[in-house]
Scaffold this motif. Structure first.
Motif, PDB file in Angstrom:
ATOM      1  N   ASP A 104       0.851  -1.183   0.000  1.00  0.00           N
ATOM      2  CA  ASP A 104       0.000   0.000   0.000  1.00  0.00           C
ATOM      3  C   ASP A 104       0.892   1.239   0.000  1.00  0.00           C
ATOM      4  N   ARG A 105       0.709   2.106  -0.994  1.00  0.00           N
ATOM      5  CA  ARG A 105       1.615   3.245  -1.149  1.00  0.00           C
ATOM      6  C   ARG A 105       1.590   4.170   0.061  1.00  0.00           C
ATOM      7  N   GLU A 106       0.407   4.478   0.566  1.00  0.00           N
ATOM      8  CA  GLU A 106       0.317   5.385   1.708  1.00  0.00           C
ATOM      9  C   GLU A 106       0.930   4.761   2.956  1.00  0.00           C
ATOM     10  N   VAL A 107       0.689   3.467   3.138  1.00  0.00           N
ATOM     11  CA  VAL A 107       1.267   2.783   4.298  1.00  0.00           C
ATOM     12  C   VAL A 107       2.783   2.736   4.191  1.00  0.00           C
ATOM     13  N   LYS A 108       3.293   2.443   2.995  1.00  0.00           N
ATOM     14  CA  LYS A 108       4.737   2.379   2.798  1.00  0.00           C
ATOM     15  C   LYS A 108       5.380   3.737   3.046  1.00  0.00           C
ATOM     16  N   GLU A 109       4.720   4.795   2.563  1.00  0.00           N
ATOM     17  CA  GLU A 109       5.263   6.139   2.787  1.00  0.00           C
ATOM     18  C   GLU A 109       5.277   6.472   4.270  1.00  0.00           C
ATOM     19  N   ALA A 110       4.209   6.114   4.976  1.00  0.00           N
ATOM     20  CA  ALA A 110       4.155   6.365   6.416  1.00  0.00           C
ATOM     21  C   ALA A 110       5.225   5.559   7.155  1.00  0.00           C
ATOM     22  N   ASP A 111       5.433   4.309   6.736  1.00  0.00           N
ATOM     23  CA  ASP A 111       6.466   3.486   7.361  1.00  0.00           C
ATOM     24  C   ASP A 111       7.853   4.067   7.117  1.00  0.00           C
ATOM     25  N   ASP A 112       8.100   4.571   5.900  1.00  0.00           N
ATOM     26  CA  ASP A 112       9.401   5.159   5.590  1.00  0.00           C
ATOM     27  C   ASP A 112       9.639   6.419   6.415  1.00  0.00           C
ATOM     28  N   LYS A 113       8.603   7.231   6.572  1.00  0.00           N
ATOM     29  CA  LYS A 113       8.740   8.432   7.398  1.00  0.00           C
ATOM     30  C   LYS A 113       9.032   8.065   8.846  1.00  0.00           C
ATOM     31  N   ALA A 114       8.318   7.075   9.352  1.00  0.00           N
ATOM     32  CA  ALA A 114       8.532   6.650  10.734  1.00  0.00           C
ATOM     33  C   ALA A 114       9.938   6.086  10.922  1.00  0.00           C
ATOM     34  N   ALA A 115      10.423   5.333   9.930  1.00  0.00           N
ATOM     35  CA  ALA A 115      11.769   4.770  10.021  1.00  0.00           C
ATOM     36  C   ALA A 115      12.824   5.869  10.004  1.00  0.00           C
ATOM     37  N   TYR A 116      12.600   6.897   9.183  1.00  0.00           N
ATOM     38  CA  TYR A 116      13.561   7.994   9.122  1.00  0.00           C
ATOM     39  C   TYR A 116      13.548   8.812  10.407  1.00  0.00           C
ATOM     40  N   LEU A 117      12.360   9.054  10.949  1.00  0.00           N
ATOM     41  CA  LEU A 117      12.271   9.769  12.224  1.00  0.00           C
ATOM     42  C   LEU A 117      12.952   8.975  13.342  1.00  0.00           C
ATOM     43  N   LYS A 118      12.807   7.663  13.305  1.00  0.00           N
ATOM     44  CA  LYS A 118      13.465   6.823  14.312  1.00  0.00           C
ATOM     45  C   LYS A 118      14.975   6.921  14.192  1.00  0.00           C
ATOM     46  N   LYS A 119      15.460   6.956  12.939  1.00  0.00           N
ATOM     47  CA  LYS A 119      16.905   7.101  12.726  1.00  0.00           C
ATOM     48  C   LYS A 119      17.385   8.459  13.232  1.00  0.00           C
ATOM     49  N   CYS A 120      16.599   9.499  12.962  1.00  0.00           N
ATOM     50  CA  CYS A 120      16.963  10.833  13.453  1.00  0.00           C
ATOM     51  C   CYS A 120      16.980  10.870  14.978  1.00  0.00           C
ATOM     52  N   TYR A 121      16.014  10.191  15.604  1.00  0.00           N
ATOM     53  CA  TYR A 121      15.961  10.146  17.060  1.00  0.00           C
ATOM     54  C   TYR A 121      17.196   9.445  17.619  1.00  0.00           C
ATOM     55  N   THR A 122      17.612   8.365  16.958  1.00  0.00           N
ATOM     56  CA  THR A 122      18.820   7.656  17.385  1.00  0.00           C
ATOM     57  C   THR A 122      20.047   8.541  17.262  1.00  0.00           C
ATOM     58  N   ASP A 123      20.091   9.337  16.190  1.00  0.00           N
ATOM     59  CA  ASP A 123      21.245  10.218  15.973  1.00  0.00           C
ATOM     60  C   ASP A 123      21.334  11.311  17.023  1.00  0.00           C
ATOM     61  N   VAL A 124      20.200  11.936  17.349  1.00  0.00           N
ATOM     62  CA  VAL A 124      20.237  13.086  18.264  1.00  0.00           C
ATOM     63  C   VAL A 124      20.318  12.660  19.723  1.00  0.00           C
ATOM     64  N   THR A 125      20.103  11.388  20.020  1.00  0.00           N
ATOM     65  CA  THR A 125      20.181  10.929  21.414  1.00  0.00           C
ATOM     66  C   THR A 125      21.437  10.122  21.681  1.00  0.00           C
ATOM     67  N   GLN A 126      22.424  10.184  20.764  1.00  0.00           N
ATOM     68  CA  GLN A 126      23.724   9.584  21.052  1.00  0.00           C
ATOM     69  C   GLN A 126      24.344  10.295  22.250  1.00  0.00           C
ATOM     70  N   TRP A 127      24.924   9.518  23.165  1.00  0.00           N
ATOM     71  CA  TRP A 127      25.377  10.087  24.441  1.00  0.00           C
ATOM     72  C   TRP A 127      26.416  11.195  24.243  1.00  0.00           C
ATOM     73  N   ASN A 128      27.248  11.077  23.215  1.00  0.00           N
ATOM     74  CA  ASN A 128      28.300  12.076  23.019  1.00  0.00           C
ATOM     75  C   ASN A 128      27.779  13.396  22.466  1.00  0.00           C
ATOM     76  N   VAL A 129      26.517  13.438  21.997  1.00  0.00           N
ATOM     77  CA  VAL A 129      25.968  14.690  21.484  1.00  0.00           C
ATOM     78  C   VAL A 129      24.819  15.216  22.354  1.00  0.00           C
ATOM     79  N   VAL A 130      24.406  14.461  23.343  1.00  0.00           N
ATOM     80  CA  VAL A 130      23.319  14.904  24.220  1.00  0.00           C
ATOM     81  C   VAL A 130      23.844  15.973  25.174  1.00  0.00           C
ATOM     82  N   PRO A 131      23.144  17.107  25.316  1.00  0.00           N
ATOM     83  CA  PRO A 131      23.597  18.161  26.236  1.00  0.00           C
ATOM     84  C   PRO A 131      23.501  17.728  27.696  1.00  0.00           C
TER      85      PRO A 131
END
Length: 264
Positions: free
Chosen positions: A118-145
């Motif tokens: 399903d195109r809409e479901v796939k797009e939503a899954d891709d967005k969620a996966a990218y947001l999860k990757k961004c969350y992992t990047d910004v919560t790395q211990w060496n970059v967390v304030p």
């Protein structure tokens, strides 16, 4: 399996073992026969009965006469037997369900692969996966304030302290109370009397821990969303600013491994 127009044992097993709400929704979406579905779920009594019987026997085993002796001395032994039977039935049904699921998936590989995404479901899954990757990047211990680190460390310290207090000093945290005890008699009609002063401290530490972990999570989500909305990488490798919605246009590559291609 669910698409079959006839009632069979594998369908019955999965109706009983799969999570009830998603399974019911799936049956409705597929327009399956209601009488067949109701017939297929009738054997659930064989899963429910041992569990209910075990609970009833455990309750009977806790009853005592006026002299303090068990009112049903045989109930404890029988409840052990029925509890074992319940575990065997539950585990056995899961094994059978897994067998039928694997068998069906193996025989109908081509049919499963032919189901279009399903195109809409796939797009939503891709967005969620990218947001999860961004969350992992910004919560790395060496970059967390430092402030966010203190939130996380304080949350961890509170939950560990509260947990050890309950585990090691439970008699100082709670008033002894069992399932069959009366709240009016044992707790003077007030449920809050279940907690002793040290118990309130442990509950407070738990609440503080939950609040701090929530604040840290919200901080991470906001940072991840800003990263997702502010940075993307075009196919030629140059950086550009874009919203997360624009970044998921067909053919555009995000900073990361997610790519959404337009279906032919």
């Amino acid at each position: 399996m669910f698409a079959s127009n006839r009632y069979h044992s594998s369908l019955c097993i999965h109706l009983l073992q799969l999570i009830d709400w998603p399974t019911s929704v799936l049956c409705g979406i597929m327009r399956l026969s209601l009488p067949q579905i109701m017939l297929g779920t009738l054997p659930i009594v064989f899963l429910i009965f041992p569990t209910c019987l075990t609970g009833a026997l455990l309750y009977m085993a806790s009853l005592e006469t006026d002299t303090g002796n068990p009112e049903f001395p045989w109930a404890a032994t029988v409840s052990t037997v029925t509890a074992s039977l319940t575990a065997i039935v539950q585990f056995g049904s899961m094994i059978v369900a897994a067998y039928y699921l694997e068998q069906t998936a193996g025989k109908r590989v081509a049919d499963i692969q032919a189901i279009p995404d399903d195109r809409e479901v796939k797009e939503a899954d891709d967005k969620a996966a990218y947001l999860k990757k961004c969350y992992t990047d910004v919560t790395q211990w060496n970059v967390v304030p430092l402030s966010a680190k203190l939130l996380l460390q304080t949350s961890l310290a509170c939950i560990i302290t509260g947990s050890y207090m309950v585990q090691l000093f439970s008699s100082l945290c709670f008033t002894p109370h069992s399932l069959t005890d009366s709240i009016d008699e044992n707790l003077d009609g007030n449920v809050s009397n279940l907690f002793l002063p040290l118990g309130w401290v442990s509950i407070g530490l738990f609440c503080i821990s939950m609040i701090f972990i929530y604040l840290f999570t919200r901080w991470g989500e906001q940072k991840a969303y800003k990263l997702a909305n502010g940075i993307s990488v075009s196919p030629d490798g140059s950086s550009e600013s874009a919203s997360i919605a624009d970044a998921f246009e067909p053919g555009r590559r995000l900073s990361g491994s997610v790519r959404y291609e337009e279906a032919p």
